[in-house]
Design an enzyme around this catalytic site. Structure first.
Site, PDB file in Angstrom:
ATOM      1  N   LEU A   9     -33.812 -13.191  -6.824  1.00 11.65           N
ATOM      2  CA  LEU A   9     -34.570 -11.977  -6.573  1.00 11.65           C
ATOM      3  C   LEU A   9     -36.029 -12.273  -6.928  1.00 11.65           C
ATOM      4  O   LEU A   9     -36.303 -12.797  -8.012  1.00 11.65           O
ATOM      5  CB  LEU A   9     -34.058 -10.827  -7.453  1.00 11.65           C
ATOM      6  CG  LEU A   9     -34.783  -9.508  -7.167  1.00 11.65           C
ATOM      7  CD1 LEU A   9     -34.263  -8.885  -5.880  1.00 11.65           C
ATOM      8  CD2 LEU A   9     -34.635  -8.523  -8.313  1.00 11.65           C
ATOM      9  N   TYR A  27     -31.193  -0.956  -5.094  1.00  9.97           N
ATOM     10  CA  TYR A  27     -31.798  -0.203  -6.193  1.00  9.97           C
ATOM     11  C   TYR A  27     -33.100  -0.829  -6.622  1.00  9.97           C
ATOM     12  O   TYR A  27     -33.461  -1.937  -6.191  1.00  9.97           O
ATOM     13  CB  TYR A  27     -30.834  -0.112  -7.375  1.00  9.97           C
ATOM     14  CG  TYR A  27     -30.694  -1.378  -8.194  1.00  9.97           C
ATOM     15  CD1 TYR A  27     -29.981  -2.468  -7.703  1.00  9.97           C
ATOM     16  CD2 TYR A  27     -31.279  -1.498  -9.452  1.00  9.97           C
ATOM     17  CE1 TYR A  27     -29.847  -3.637  -8.455  1.00  9.97           C
ATOM     18  CE2 TYR A  27     -31.152  -2.659 -10.209  1.00  9.97           C
ATOM     19  CZ  TYR A  27     -30.436  -3.725  -9.703  1.00  9.97           C
ATOM     20  OH  TYR A  27     -30.327  -4.866 -10.440  1.00  9.97           O
ATOM     21  N   GLU A  84     -31.608 -18.263 -11.582  1.00  6.73           N
ATOM     22  CA  GLU A  84     -32.244 -17.185 -12.353  1.00  6.73           C
ATOM     23  C   GLU A  84     -31.236 -16.649 -13.353  1.00  6.73           C
ATOM     24  O   GLU A  84     -30.106 -17.132 -13.411  1.00  6.73           O
ATOM     25  CB  GLU A  84     -32.731 -16.069 -11.407  1.00  6.73           C
ATOM     26  CG  GLU A  84     -31.604 -15.411 -10.636  1.00  6.73           C
ATOM     27  CD  GLU A  84     -32.045 -14.277  -9.728  1.00  6.73           C
ATOM     28  OE1 GLU A  84     -33.103 -13.668  -9.965  1.00  6.73           O
ATOM     29  OE2 GLU A  84     -31.299 -13.979  -8.777  1.00  6.73           O
ATOM     30  N   LYS A 126     -31.931  -6.667  -3.583  1.00 12.91           N
ATOM     31  CA  LYS A 126     -31.598  -6.031  -4.871  1.00 12.91           C
ATOM     32  C   LYS A 126     -30.433  -5.069  -4.650  1.00 12.91           C
ATOM     33  O   LYS A 126     -30.575  -3.852  -4.642  1.00 12.91           O
ATOM     34  CB  LYS A 126     -32.827  -5.329  -5.468  1.00 12.91           C
ATOM     35  CG  LYS A 126     -32.722  -5.153  -6.990  1.00 12.91           C
ATOM     36  CD  LYS A 126     -34.072  -4.846  -7.593  1.00 12.91           C
ATOM     37  CE  LYS A 126     -33.999  -4.370  -9.027  1.00 12.91           C
ATOM     38  NZ  LYS A 126     -33.430  -5.330  -9.979  1.00 12.91           N
TER      39      LYS A 126
HETATM   40  C1  PLP Z   1     -30.973 -10.889 -10.666  1.00 18.16           C
HETATM   41  C2  PLP Z   1     -32.335 -10.440 -11.091  1.00 18.16           C
HETATM   42  N1  PLP Z   1     -33.350 -11.318 -11.065  1.00 18.16           N
HETATM   43  C3  PLP Z   1     -34.585 -10.974 -11.444  1.00 18.16           C
HETATM   44  C4  PLP Z   1     -34.887  -9.693 -11.903  1.00 18.16           C
HETATM   45  C5  PLP Z   1     -36.286  -9.350 -12.327  1.00 18.16           C
HETATM   46  O1  PLP Z   1     -36.901  -8.500 -11.406  1.00 18.16           O
HETATM   47  P1  PLP Z   1     -38.081  -7.513 -11.817  1.00 18.16           P
HETATM   48  O2  PLP Z   1     -39.117  -8.361 -12.494  1.00 18.16           O
HETATM   49  O3  PLP Z   1     -38.552  -6.967 -10.533  1.00 18.16           O
HETATM   50  O4  PLP Z   1     -37.501  -6.494 -12.736  1.00 18.16           O
HETATM   51  C6  PLP Z   1     -33.861  -8.744 -11.927  1.00 18.16           C
HETATM   52  C7  PLP Z   1     -34.151  -7.374 -12.383  1.00 18.16           C
HETATM   53  O5  PLP Z   1     -33.296  -6.583 -12.586  1.00 18.16           O
HETATM   54  C8  PLP Z   1     -32.562  -9.123 -11.513  1.00 18.16           C
HETATM   55  O6  PLP Z   1     -31.556  -8.242 -11.530  1.00 18.16           O
END
Ligand code: PLP
Length: 284
Positions: A204, A33, A180, A147
């Site tokens: 991610l 997603y 994270e 993701k």
């Molecule tokens: C596990 C995780 N890390 C980091 C992020 C941040 O990603 P982004 O800045 O692309 O929204 C997300 C976003 O949903 C996430 O689910």
């Protein structure tokens, strides 16, 4: 409200939207997603989001749908009268009799897109004020770079945080390093250096993270890509998190321990302000 969803080629009333009970997304969490910002009716950072979706799907060996994702996201936002908010795009491996092994190549991925409004003034205000986080053991798989829609450890961690009145949970791995947050990237500031986990399969690679890295360079702030420990968080001069939905949000405590006496570092406020400008830049 008359919410509209894009479901496999059609815009339908959300109340009537259906997925097959044998959708592999539903049965196995077998899909990927994206969440993108809609700023003044425009998609923010559309290209990196679409590229990351392509990458997630490639790693999962799901075919990238032959669709103009960007256009469909905009249309979904418009159908829902979303000027400021997010779009959610999900691609699952499709519908097939339940069996762990992939279905035949003739089975097409299933695509769902939804959109909802969000109050950015509220997000920015919360971000400047700061939030509490907790730490939680890293129990996720070793492909957090994908993701994936399979998010059980993430939702358990988020709820663990909410149960004690905290906003987010930061995963700490077996070596004592923060990877994270459950849905955000994690950062600290120590002396003159902004620190965040490098891009590996343990995190991610957030699109917001990538934008913030560019903004730091422009601001002349030092950046170090390395994992940091829980103790370092507690002793940091500042901490923050980033994501599409929280933008840049200061972290003022972890596990009940105040960070920098609970005061938000000016540099975090600067980064947050620059990111806010970035969001508004998409709006034209
Ligand atoms: C596990 C995780 N890390 C980091 C992020 C941040 O990603 P982004 O800045 O692309 O929204 C997300 C976003 O949903 C996430 O689910």
């Amino acid at each position: 409200v008359n919410e509209i969803a894009y479901v496999n080629g059609q815009f339908v009333a959300k109340a009537d939207a259906q997925v097959n009970i044998e959708d592999r997304g539903y049965q196995f969490g077998d899909g990927a997603y994206e969440v993108c910002t809609i700023a003044n009716g425009q998609l923010l950072d559309a290209q990196p989001h679409v590229k990351r979706l392509e990458r997630s799907l490639r790693e999962l060996r799901i075919a990238m749908p032959d669709l103009n994702i960007e256009q469909l996201c905009l249309e979904t936002a418009q159908q829902n009268h979303v000027e400021w908010g997010i779009v959610y795009i999900q691609v699952s491996r499709g519908v097939a009799p339940r069996n762990h092994a992939f279905p035949d190549k003739s089975v097409l991925p299933a695509v769902v897109i939804t959109s909802r409004s969000m109050s950015y003034p509220d997000v920015f205000a919360r971000g400047e004020k700061g939030v509490a986080v907790i730490s939680t053991p890293e129990i996720r798989w070793r492909r957090c770079d994908i993701k994936s829609i399979a998010l059980l450890p993430n939702i358990m961690a988020k709820q663990e945080a909410r149960d004690v009145g905290a906003f987010e949970a930061w995963f700490v791995n077996e070596d004592g390093f923060v990877t994270e947050g459950s849905s955000t990237n994690a950062w600290i500031i120590r002396d003159d250096t902004v620190i965040t986990h490098p891009v590996t399969n343990a995190i991610l690679n957030g699109i917001t993270r990538q934008v913030v890295i560019r903004l730091l360079e422009k601001e002349g702030l030092q950046l170090k890509l390395r994992p940091f420990t829980l103790d370092e968080v507690k002793q940091a001069d500042g901490a923050f998190m980033t994501s599409t939905t929280v933008c840049v949000t200061a972290v003022t405590s972890i596990d009940g321990v105040d960070i920098a006496d609970g005061k938000v570092d000016d540099r975090i406020l600067t980064i947050a302000a620059r990111y806010k400008e970035h969001v508004h830049s998409a709006a034209g």
